[in-house]
Design an enzyme around this catalytic site. Structure first.
Site, PDB file in Angstrom:
ATOM      1  CG  ASP A   1       7.363  -2.630   7.637  1.00  0.00           C
ATOM      2  OD1 ASP A   1       7.761  -1.951   6.685  1.00  0.00           O
ATOM      3  OD2 ASP A   1       6.632  -3.621   7.495  1.00  0.00           O
ATOM      4  CB  ILE A   2      12.979  -2.490   7.844  1.00  0.00           C
ATOM      5  CG1 ILE A   2      13.373  -1.970   9.232  1.00  0.00           C
ATOM      6  CG2 ILE A   2      14.178  -2.499   6.899  1.00  0.00           C
ATOM      7  CD1 ILE A   2      14.422  -2.815   9.952  1.00  0.00           C
TER       8      ILE A   2
ATOM      9  CD  GLU B   1       9.348  -6.307   8.592  1.00  0.00           C
ATOM     10  OE1 GLU B   1       8.252  -6.680   9.039  1.00  0.00           O
ATOM     11  OE2 GLU B   1       9.494  -5.676   7.523  1.00  0.00           O
TER      12      GLU B   1
END
Ligand SMILES: Nc1nc2c(ncn2[C@@H]2O[C@H](COP(=O)(O)OP(=O)(O)OP(=O)(O)O)[C@@H](O)[C@H]2O)c(=O)[nH]1
Length: 313
Positions: free
Chosen positions: A178-179, A221
């Site tokens: 994920d970001i 995300e």
């Protein structure tokens, strides 16, 4: 059956002549069209429909190869040494059904062209239904923001890949990523910038992977990738390449240059665990990567209990 064929086809101008003519080719054509239609009604899978069509048509016309292109998706393939082709743009009441091409080493004769055009009358409605079904399935299984497969597709594919890896005893690895600090992007540049960043990430992932590597937006995300026939070392190398590609991407949005990074967890299926344990190990490795300072790749422990014990400490 011939009634059904005649009735079914009389909606199509080309086929009216067939019903009123009675030479032997016409009778064989009517028979093939009837058998074909019955078989075409047994599936909604576009590829299978085309294979049935060509398989049945070959009783009357030698066809070396075919291709069907619809929305950039191609079924079938041209064979080497088949310079001649017959190409049709298929439409039904203004609904585009793609382009179909038949290939052959020898030129198609007029009577063969007539046969193919007649038989296409049987294909057209099943093909329309198949394409609609395909579109509906794609919509149900893909994420509308990024266009990559969604969580539902992931659940289905994980089940399939774990079964295949178990049966054929090959390695299956998963990346879960994920970001980093994505909330800050939303808070600083707005939700639309966050959305555009998610799209950009999906693009970077696709640009850096093979077609056989399956990418999914898990939600929010978080993304996942399933890498069939890939050992931990290979998966780690792919993860690192991806992490670096993202870190080197300068994303432009409304005059702002936004850099971002991702953290990645890597897990390799141990051959016995259930799917949720496999996923949990990848998730735990992602957590470790975050904990180690983000913009990192971490490999999951092979043993679930060991991983959970370490997480608790
Ligand atoms: N723009 C946008 N934001 C989303 C979407 N889905 C989830 N988010 C946001 O993603 C953010 C996730 O925040 P956190 O879970 O705190 O994670 P983070 O800020 O990336 O922090 P770390 O993962 O710990 O590095 C939240 O602000 C959510 O609102 C989406 O579809 N679009």
């Amino acid at each position: 059956m011939s009634n059904l064929t005649t009735e079914r086809m009389s909606a199509d101008n080309k086929v009216v002549a067939l019903a009123t003519s009675n030479d032997s080719l016409t009778l064989r054509l009517e028979h093939v069209a009837g058998t074909m239609l019955r078989r075409l009604q047994t599936t909604l899978e576009v590829e299978e429909l085309l294979q049935i069509f060509v398989g049945e048509a070959r009783a009357l016309v030698a066809i070396d190869g075919y291709s069907h292109v619809y929305n950039n998706r191609t079924c079938g393939a041209r064979k080497r040494g088949t310079p001649h082709q017959l190409n049709y743009r298929l439409t039904l009441a203004e609904e585009a059904l793609g382009e179909i091409t038949f290939y052959r080493g020898e030129r198609f004769t007029d009577s063969e062209i007539h046969v193919i055009e007649t038989l296409l009358g049987s294909l057209i409605y099943p093909l329309r239904n198949g394409l609609r079904y395909q579109e509906a399935m794609n919509a149900a299984l893909s994420d509308s923001l990024t266009g990559v497969a969604n969580k539902r597709a992931f659940d289905y594919q994980l089940h399939r890949e774990v079964s295949l890896a178990t049966r054929y005893k090959y390695k299956l690895s998963m990346l879960f990523f994920d970001i980093d600090h994505f909330k800050k992007v939303n808070d600083t540049y707005g939700h639309a910038a966050g959305d555009a960043l998610l799209q950009q990430l999906a693009k970077v992932v696709q640009d850096n992977c093979r077609d056989s590597d399956l990418c999914f937006r898990f939600g929010g995300e978080e993304f996942a990738m399933l890498l069939a026939k890939t050992e931990t070392e290979g998966a780690y190398a792919i993860a690192e390449r991806l992490r670096e590609a993202v870190a080197n991407t300068a994303f432009q949005h409304e005059g702002h240059t936004i850099s971002f990074t991702i953290s990645i967890g890597v897990a390799t299926y141990d051959g016995e665990e259930n799917r949720s344990d496999f996923l949990e190990r990848a998730d735990q490795a992602l957590y470790d990567a975050k904990h180690a300072g983000r913009n990192k790749t971490k490999i999951a422990h092979q043993d679930q209990e060991e991983a959970l014990t370490q997480a608790a400490n």
